[in-house]
Design an enzyme around this catalytic site. Structure first.
Site, PDB file in Angstrom:
ATOM      1  CE  LYS A  66     -13.856  -2.434   1.535  1.00 54.55           C
ATOM      2  NZ  LYS A  66     -12.621  -2.450   2.331  1.00 54.55           N
ATOM      3  CE  LYS A  97      -6.972  -7.773  -1.235  1.00 54.32           C
ATOM      4  NZ  LYS A  97      -8.005  -7.707  -0.246  1.00 54.32           N
ATOM      5  CE  LYS A 135      -4.451  -1.696   1.535  1.00 59.74           C
ATOM      6  NZ  LYS A 135      -5.629  -1.521   2.389  1.00 59.74           N
TER       7      LYS A 135
HETATM    8  P1  ATP Z   1      -8.829  -2.254   0.905  1.00 56.86           P
HETATM    9  O1  ATP Z   1      -8.454  -2.193  -0.541  1.00 56.86           O
HETATM   10  O2  ATP Z   1      -9.372  -0.980   1.464  1.00 56.86           O
HETATM   11  O3  ATP Z   1      -7.787  -2.938   1.758  1.00 56.86           O
HETATM   12  P2  ATP Z   1     -10.218  -4.749   0.767  1.00 56.86           P
HETATM   13  O4  ATP Z   1     -11.084  -4.969  -0.401  1.00 56.86           O
HETATM   14  O5  ATP Z   1      -8.890  -5.431   0.813  1.00 56.86           O
HETATM   15  O6  ATP Z   1     -10.091  -3.188   0.922  1.00 56.86           O
HETATM   16  P3  ATP Z   1     -10.571  -5.132   3.598  1.00 56.86           P
HETATM   17  O7  ATP Z   1     -11.447  -4.229   4.383  1.00 56.86           O
HETATM   18  O8  ATP Z   1      -9.079  -4.937   3.670  1.00 56.86           O
HETATM   19  O9  ATP Z   1     -11.044  -5.107   2.073  1.00 56.86           O
HETATM   20  O10 ATP Z   1     -10.877  -6.643   3.980  1.00 56.86           O
HETATM   21  C1  ATP Z   1     -12.077  -7.059   4.596  1.00 56.86           C
HETATM   22  C2  ATP Z   1     -12.219  -8.565   4.578  1.00 56.86           C
HETATM   23  O11 ATP Z   1     -12.471  -8.999   3.233  1.00 56.86           O
HETATM   24  C3  ATP Z   1     -10.966  -9.329   5.036  1.00 56.86           C
HETATM   25  O12 ATP Z   1     -11.378 -10.450   5.802  1.00 56.86           O
HETATM   26  C4  ATP Z   1     -10.331  -9.760   3.749  1.00 56.86           C
HETATM   27  O13 ATP Z   1      -9.573 -10.936   3.915  1.00 56.86           O
HETATM   28  C5  ATP Z   1     -11.551 -10.003   2.865  1.00 56.86           C
HETATM   29  N1  ATP Z   1     -11.236  -9.810   1.444  1.00 56.86           N
HETATM   30  C6  ATP Z   1     -10.812  -8.657   0.874  1.00 56.86           C
HETATM   31  N2  ATP Z   1     -10.625  -8.815  -0.447  1.00 56.86           N
HETATM   32  C7  ATP Z   1     -10.922 -10.122  -0.716  1.00 56.86           C
HETATM   33  C8  ATP Z   1     -10.929 -10.925  -1.905  1.00 56.86           C
HETATM   34  N3  ATP Z   1     -10.580 -10.418  -3.086  1.00 56.86           N
HETATM   35  N4  ATP Z   1     -11.295 -12.216  -1.827  1.00 56.86           N
HETATM   36  C9  ATP Z   1     -11.672 -12.743  -0.628  1.00 56.86           C
HETATM   37  N5  ATP Z   1     -11.678 -12.064   0.531  1.00 56.86           N
HETATM   38  C10 ATP Z   1     -11.319 -10.763   0.510  1.00 56.86           C
HETATM   39 MG    MG Z   2      -7.416  -4.970   2.373  1.00 56.88          MG
END
Ligand code: ATP
Ligand code: MG
Length: 332
Positions: free
Chosen positions: A198, A195, A112
């Site tokens: 967001k 992956k 990040k």
């Molecule tokens: P950011 O980009 O802000 O980090 P993010 O999409 O990675 O957002 P998080 O809030 O970091 O989301 O993660 C929330 C939950 O969703 C965690 O348990 C994480 O493991 C799960 N998660 C995030 N992205 C994925 C994905 N692509 N597939 C499966 N699980 C996910």
């Molecule tokens: Mg994340």
């Protein structure tokens, strides 16, 4: 019952398919057998540049999506992280027992901060894992259900808990990660080796829970695949097709191997069609329920206040124990 803790950052208004399959679906299933504590971790979300009005809206929207996806505020403790000050207070203590080198090895920080630019990245982004450790340890959580991307942070949490216990006496429960199976990890539809996230660069690879169903179907029909014709799972050679099979498997409950059989003789168009139908059917009611909940913010805030009270009563006890162990003079 065994206590579990998990959270999602309100870093966008809508959660995505990865959050849904990787987190929310599991949370919903776990809440009957576990004493579940689920948080909207807004203090984590401010480690990236953000807009105050958006953060406020995103935080409520994220809480509404938890409920719409089936997290039941009468079974689970559902709250907003910043409502419970003990998170910041314990994070500070944990910062003081974390090695600088140890924190520097966290791959999420490396990824990040590289994206934000090393100079632009905040110290808050660097200390994110210690705040996450505080989230977990405050509730004596034995199990932390997270995606594989959070494995390293849970490892650090275990190390910090054990270190505190050995220096200051038995205080924390050393938690275990419950890492989801590989099929629960969802990848970007346009770039199926990274992956779904967001904060992803491209919009077309991201399926949002609150998107219009037509848009969702269209994104799935334009998912990147490969130049072969065979429908089979192979993460290395066929990441796009494998991702589509994982999504379909998550929503139909059919194992990927059985899906491979059922698609014999069929083409990628058939696969995409079935995935689009399954995703739209699953997300449509979640979207509708979220919008309903957001229509009555007073009721949503009331549910969150009940959750905050329950969370606070657990967290303040842990924090008091930590303060005592570490040698702070009690305020009388
Ligand atoms: P950011 O980009 O802000 O980090 P993010 O999409 O990675 O957002 P998080 O809030 O970091 O989301 O993660 C929330 C939950 O969703 C965690 O348990 C994480 O493991 C799960 N998660 C995030 N992205 C994925 C994905 N692509 N597939 C499966 N699980 C996910
Ligand atoms: Mg994340």
């Amino acid at each position: 019952k065994t206590r579990i803790f998990s959270g999602i950052q309100p870093s966008a208004g809508s959660l995505h398919l990865g959050n849904y399959i990787g987190a929310l679906m599991q949370w919903r299933d776990l809440q009957d057998d576990y004493d579940a504590v689920y948080s909207v971790v807004d203090m984590h979300a401010i480690t990236a540049p953000q807009d105050p009005a958006e953060l406020r809206a995103n935080t409520r929207a994220t809480a509404a999506q938890y409920i719409a996806a089936g997290v039941d505020p009468s079974k689970s403790t559902l709250f907003i992280q910043s409502h419970v000050p003990a998170h910041a207070q314990l994070a500070w203590v944990l910062n003081t027992i974390t090695g600088f080198g140890e924190a520097s090895r966290m791959t999420q920080f490396k990824d990040k901060s590289a994206r934000q630019g090393a100079e632009a990245a905040s110290v808050g982004l660097f200390t994110y894992p210690m705040l996450m450790a505080a989230d977990i340890l405050l509730y004596d959580a034995q199990v932390v259900p997270v995606g594989d991307d959070q494995r390293q942070h849970v490892e650090l949490t275990r190390d910090l808990a054990a270190r505190f216990n050995s220096r200051f006496g038995d205080t924390f429960v050393v938690p275990e990660a419950r890492i989801l199976s590989e099929t629960a990890r969802i990848y970007d539809l346009q770039d199926p080796t990274s992956k779904m996230s967001k904060s992803a660069a491209s919009d077309n690879g991201l399926i949002r829970l609150l998107d219009d169903p037509k848009r969702t179907a269209k994104k799935i029909r334009s998912a990147v695949t490969d130049t072969e014709r065979e429908i089979r799972a192979d993460r290395q050679a066929k990441p796009g097709v494998t991702n589509l099979l994982s999504i379909l498997s998550a929503f139909t409950g059919t194992p990927v191997s059985a899906l491979e059989g059922s698609f014999q003789g069929k083409g990628y168009g058939d696969l995409k069609g079935e995935v689009a139908d399954a995703v739209v059917a699953e997300l449509e009611p979640v979207r509708a329920r979220t919008l309903e909940l957001l229509d009555d913010p007073a009721e949503l805030d009331r549910l969150l206040a009940v959750g905050a009270e329950r969370a606070e009563s657990i967290a303040s006890e842990t924090l008091a124990k930590v303060y005592e162990r570490i040698g702070f003079v009690p305020r009388t």
